[in-house]
Design an enzyme around this catalytic site. Structure first.
Site, PDB file in Angstrom:
ATOM      1  N   HIS A   1      -9.402   4.890  -2.667  1.00 36.09           N
ATOM      2  CA  HIS A   1     -10.205   5.646  -3.636  1.00 36.09           C
ATOM      3  C   HIS A   1     -11.301   6.484  -2.963  1.00 36.09           C
ATOM      4  O   HIS A   1     -11.979   7.244  -3.639  1.00 36.09           O
ATOM      5  CB  HIS A   1     -10.855   4.682  -4.632  1.00 36.09           C
ATOM      6  CG  HIS A   1     -11.789   3.706  -3.995  1.00 36.09           C
ATOM      7  ND1 HIS A   1     -11.350   2.569  -3.360  1.00 36.09           N
ATOM      8  CD2 HIS A   1     -13.130   3.716  -3.868  1.00 36.09           C
ATOM      9  CE1 HIS A   1     -12.398   1.914  -2.884  1.00 36.09           C
ATOM     10  NE2 HIS A   1     -13.489   2.572  -3.181  1.00 36.09           N
TER      11      HIS A   1
ATOM     12  N   ASP B   1      -5.330   5.933  -8.395  1.00 39.84           N
ATOM     13  CA  ASP B   1      -6.245   6.198  -7.279  1.00 39.84           C
ATOM     14  C   ASP B   1      -5.493   6.865  -6.124  1.00 39.84           C
ATOM     15  O   ASP B   1      -4.319   7.211  -6.255  1.00 39.84           O
ATOM     16  CB  ASP B   1      -6.962   4.919  -6.841  1.00 39.84           C
ATOM     17  CG  ASP B   1      -6.064   3.984  -6.070  1.00 39.84           C
ATOM     18  OD1 ASP B   1      -4.833   4.062  -6.255  1.00 39.84           O
ATOM     19  OD2 ASP B   1      -6.570   3.176  -5.271  1.00 39.84           O
TER      20      ASP B   1
ATOM     21  N   ASP C   1      -4.091   5.971  -3.276  1.00 42.07           N
ATOM     22  CA  ASP C   1      -2.864   5.428  -2.704  1.00 42.07           C
ATOM     23  C   ASP C   1      -1.958   4.771  -3.736  1.00 42.07           C
ATOM     24  O   ASP C   1      -1.016   4.056  -3.380  1.00 42.07           O
ATOM     25  CB  ASP C   1      -3.188   4.447  -1.561  1.00 42.07           C
ATOM     26  CG  ASP C   1      -4.055   3.286  -2.032  1.00 42.07           C
ATOM     27  OD1 ASP C   1      -4.765   3.442  -3.038  1.00 42.07           O
ATOM     28  OD2 ASP C   1      -4.019   2.224  -1.398  1.00 42.07           O
TER      29      ASP C   1
ATOM     30  N   ASP D   1      -2.301   2.386  -5.992  1.00 41.57           N
ATOM     31  CA  ASP D   1      -2.250   0.964  -6.319  1.00 41.57           C
ATOM     32  C   ASP D   1      -3.151   0.584  -7.491  1.00 41.57           C
ATOM     33  O   ASP D   1      -3.172  -0.553  -7.908  1.00 41.57           O
ATOM     34  CB  ASP D   1      -2.555   0.086  -5.089  1.00 41.57           C
ATOM     35  CG  ASP D   1      -3.882   0.406  -4.431  1.00 41.57           C
ATOM     36  OD1 ASP D   1      -4.615   1.250  -4.951  1.00 41.57           O
ATOM     37  OD2 ASP D   1      -4.175  -0.197  -3.374  1.00 41.57           O
ATOM     38  N   ARG D   2      -3.918   1.563  -8.012  1.00 45.33           N
ATOM     39  CA  ARG D   2      -4.777   1.214  -9.142  1.00 45.33           C
ATOM     40  C   ARG D   2      -4.459   2.066 -10.353  1.00 45.33           C
ATOM     41  O   ARG D   2      -3.852   3.118 -10.237  1.00 45.33           O
ATOM     42  CB  ARG D   2      -6.233   1.395  -8.752  1.00 45.33           C
ATOM     43  CG  ARG D   2      -6.585   0.526  -7.582  1.00 45.33           C
ATOM     44  CD  ARG D   2      -8.005   0.149  -7.623  1.00 45.33           C
ATOM     45  NE  ARG D   2      -8.709   0.651  -6.483  1.00 45.33           N
ATOM     46  CZ  ARG D   2     -10.005   0.906  -6.492  1.00 45.33           C
ATOM     47  NH1 ARG D   2     -10.694   0.757  -7.596  1.00 45.33           N
ATOM     48  NH2 ARG D   2     -10.592   1.322  -5.403  1.00 45.33           N
TER      49      ARG D   2
HETATM   50  C1  VG1 Z   1     -13.022  -2.172  -3.812  1.00 52.45           C
HETATM   51  C2  VG1 Z   1     -12.769  -2.948  -5.087  1.00 52.45           C
HETATM   52  C3  VG1 Z   1     -11.780  -4.078  -4.834  1.00 52.45           C
HETATM   53  C4  VG1 Z   1     -10.505  -3.501  -4.222  1.00 52.45           C
HETATM   54  C5  VG1 Z   1     -10.837  -2.705  -2.986  1.00 52.45           C
HETATM   55  C6  VG1 Z   1      -9.642  -2.028  -2.382  1.00 52.45           C
HETATM   56  O1  VG1 Z   1     -13.598  -3.038  -2.840  1.00 52.45           O
HETATM   57  O2  VG1 Z   1     -13.968  -3.470  -5.600  1.00 52.45           O
HETATM   58  O3  VG1 Z   1     -11.514  -4.742  -6.041  1.00 52.45           O
HETATM   59  O4  VG1 Z   1      -9.606  -4.538  -3.889  1.00 52.45           O
HETATM   60  O5  VG1 Z   1     -11.795  -1.679  -3.305  1.00 52.45           O
HETATM   61  O6  VG1 Z   1      -8.986  -1.251  -3.321  1.00 52.45           O
HETATM   62  P1  VG1 Z   1     -15.177  -3.100  -2.522  1.00 52.45           P
HETATM   63  O7  VG1 Z   1     -15.301  -4.060  -1.377  1.00 52.45           O
HETATM   64  O8  VG1 Z   1     -15.606  -1.704  -2.229  1.00 52.45           O
HETATM   65  O9  VG1 Z   1     -15.821  -3.595  -3.775  1.00 52.45           O
HETATM   66  V1  VG1 Z   1      -8.227   0.174  -2.849  1.00 52.45           V
HETATM   67  O10 VG1 Z   1      -7.409   0.704  -4.132  1.00 52.45           O
HETATM   68  O11 VG1 Z   1      -9.438   0.933  -2.152  1.00 52.45           O
HETATM   69  O12 VG1 Z   1      -7.124  -0.278  -1.636  1.00 52.45           O
HETATM   70 CO    CO Z   2      -6.081   1.977  -3.737  1.00 53.21          CO
END
Ligand code: VG1
Ligand code: CO
Length: 545
Positions: free
Chosen positions: A114, A278, A280, A282-283
């Site tokens: 993201h 997002d 990549d 996955d969201r």
């Molecule tokens: C964020 C989200 C977390 C998610 C991570 C990776 O992490 O809060 O829920 O698993 O991004 O998602 P953080 O540590 O910034 O809160 V992604 O879609 O960036 O691979």
């Molecule tokens: Co992602």
């Protein structure tokens, strides 16, 4: 073909965060920076786990250059086969699926998800293991340790590998297979869902969709699934072409960054469902006509209706949510008589539970949801799940939300992000909260605080312990405040405050309820408890989602 052995010196900052290594592009471009990390991954793996590697990325700036480096290094390190998405593109769920169906040893994903893309923005790289799951904390620690003592890396002296054409090329002892980025993923989705039923519903216009791919990797997947396979109208996909800078946008699917999509769902001709993805893929953000589905509610509603999709027709063995994620899913689990696990933030913690069939569905508050078909969160899958529920129930999104709340109550949920805090201030703030918890001082600050702790997770499968995963404050009546620092940023620190306010009063069961307003008292208390303004100088959060 020459294999060059290049002398190098370690960088001290290659510790993977919540989801792999994320850095500013300028950092990744430092001499040997990327090469050091890739070699450290290879060094951390036993030699018999270096045979088949899946490689792909989200198409952001530097993807094309980085992928050629990864290929040349994998060839030099003796991999027998590399499976690469055409043009270097693969969504994160597609990589996870490919690792599993091709019996690969792992995958290298070039993505900062993201985080924004472009020459002045972010790049990222992460390794997923042979089950398709993000590297465990243990493997990540070995990669970091290897990066601190690296002295050389090996790289093949070859010209640029053509990733435009599908097919196999043999280089030295390595077969390089360039494959269609989407096809295997579609086959996987067909095993999970009843495509003919969905196609019929699109044909009769009972279903319709608007999918915002935010100019990142999901466009080609969404077009194949929703338009080509299910027959949705061709204008259903917006911002569908992947671009190196993601069109200048911020591919974090929430009400702030996908505001225009939300507004379009108030039009008279709005489709039945809208979704945003997002970087990549996955969201997922789920929207109905005139309404937004909070991720915790989305996860709970998928669990509530799980039986209607072929993947879960035998039932769910258990479910899981990350700690800050709303407890709505716990209430469904209780109703179903199955266990709900609470894990630290990050998908890597779900892998063991999925592998051992302790759970079959899981999700996070940050719009990530998935099942046991792969070992990553999966945006398109969640959308297909929602479409299946809409098709089977004959209800619209608002009706599904309201009937869920009427039965189980509602977790009003809000996340406040304080971005751009200096790392020291953020660390002190969290230290102070830790102290408050250990001395039980927090409990004394408000009469309605029932308890507080620093979250620690003991993996029930491998016994590994993850401490300091965030501060939880429990309030009487089932509400919570959670504090933690983000592990995906690339410069200063981001403090996340998660508010969950439980209600079972019918007047709150309206989709148009202003959640930041409804949770304002809780927010005030959260800010005061952590002394946010005194410590950061910030009088309001930078982002409310
Ligand atoms: C964020 C989200 C977390 C998610 C991570 C990776 O992490 O809060 O829920 O698993 O991004 O998602 P953080 O540590 O910034 O809160 V992604 O879609 O960036 O691979
Ligand atoms: Co992602």
């Amino acid at each position: 073909m020459n294999i060059n052995v290049v002398k190098t010196t370690p960088y001290s900052d290659q510790n993977p965060g919540t989801s792999g290594l994320r850095k500013k592009v300028a950092v990744i471009q430092k001499p040997n920076y990327l090469e050091n990390f890739v070699q450290s991954v290879f060094n951390a793996l036993p030699s018999d786990e270096r045979n088949i590697l899946v490689i792909g990325g989200d198409g952001r700036f530097y993807n094309n250059i980085a992928i050629q480096i990864v290929i040349r290094m994998a060839v030099a390190n003796g991999y027998k086969r590399l499976i690469i998405g055409q043009n270097g593109l693969l969504s994160t769920p597609a990589v996870s699926n490919l690792i599993r169906i091709k019996q690969a040893n792992g995958g290298m994903i070039l993505s900062a998800s993201h985080n924004p893309a472009g020459p002045d923005q972010d790049f990222g790289i992460k390794y997923n293991n042979e089950n398709g799951s993000p590297a465990s904390n243990t493997l990540s620690a070995s990669i970091f340790a290897a990066s601190l003592e690296i002295s050389q890396y090996t790289i093949a002296d070859i010209s640029e590998v053509n990733l435009r054409d599908i097919g196999d090329v043999v280089l030295n002892r390595t077969t390089i297979s360039v494959i269609d980025s989407v096809q295997d993923y579609i086959e996987c989705m067909k095993r999970c869902f009843d495509f003919p039923k969905l196609r019929k519903a699109f044909a009769s216009e009972r279903l319709s969709i608007r999918f915002d791919a935010m100019h990142a990797v999901t466009g080609p997947y969404a077009r194949s699934v929703f338009v080509d396979e299910l027959g949705a109208s061709s204008d259903s996909i917006i911002n569908g072409e992947p671009r190196e800078d993601f069109g200048g946008g911020h591919p974090d699917p929430n009400l702030v960054h996908a505001k225009a999509l939300f507004e379009s769902m108030h039009d008279a001709n709005a489709p039945v469902l809208a979704a945003a993805s997002d970087g990549d893929g996955d969201r997922n953000m789920i929207l109905g006509q005139g309404c937004f589905v909070s991720p915790g509610d989305s996860l709970a509603i998928l669990a509530e209706h799980h039986k209607i999709i072929p993947q879960f027709k035998e039932g769910l063995c258990g479910v899981a949510r990350s700690m800050p994620t709303s407890t709505a899913i716990d209430r469904i689990a209780e109703d179903l008589g199955i266990q709900s696990f609470e894990t630290p933030t990050g998908w890597k913690f779900f892998g063991n539970l999925l592998d051992t069939s302790n759970i079959s569905l899981c999700g996070e508050e940050s719009f990530g949801t998935s099942g046991n078909h792969i070992r990553e969160k999966d945006g398109v899958w969640a959308v297909l799940f929602w479409l299946s529920i809409l098709e089977a129930s004959g209800k619209n999104v608002s009706q599904l939300l309201v009937s869920h709340w009427q039965r189980f109550g509602r977790s009003m949920y809000c996340r406040l992000d304080y971005e751009g805090i200096s790392a020291d201030v953020a660390a002190d703030l969290m230290k102070n909260m830790q102290f408050g918890v250990s001395e039980s001082r927090l409990i004394l600050k408000h009469t309605n605080i029932a308890g507080a702790d620093s979250f620690e997770y003991i993996d029930p499968v491998d016994g590994s312990v993850s401490s300091n995963q965030g501060i939880r404050v429990f309030l009487t009546g089932g509400s919570r405040i959670v504090y933690r620092l983000s592990g995906t940023g690339t410069d200063s620190a981001t403090l996340r405050i998660y508010l969950e306010q439980y209600t079972n009063s019918a007047q709150d069961f309206v989709t148009s309820l202003d959640i930041p307003n409804a949770t304002a008292d809780l927010a005030k208390m959260a800010v005061e408890l952590a002394e946010i303004s005194q410590r950061t100088g910030m009088t309001s959060p930078s982002l409310v989602t």
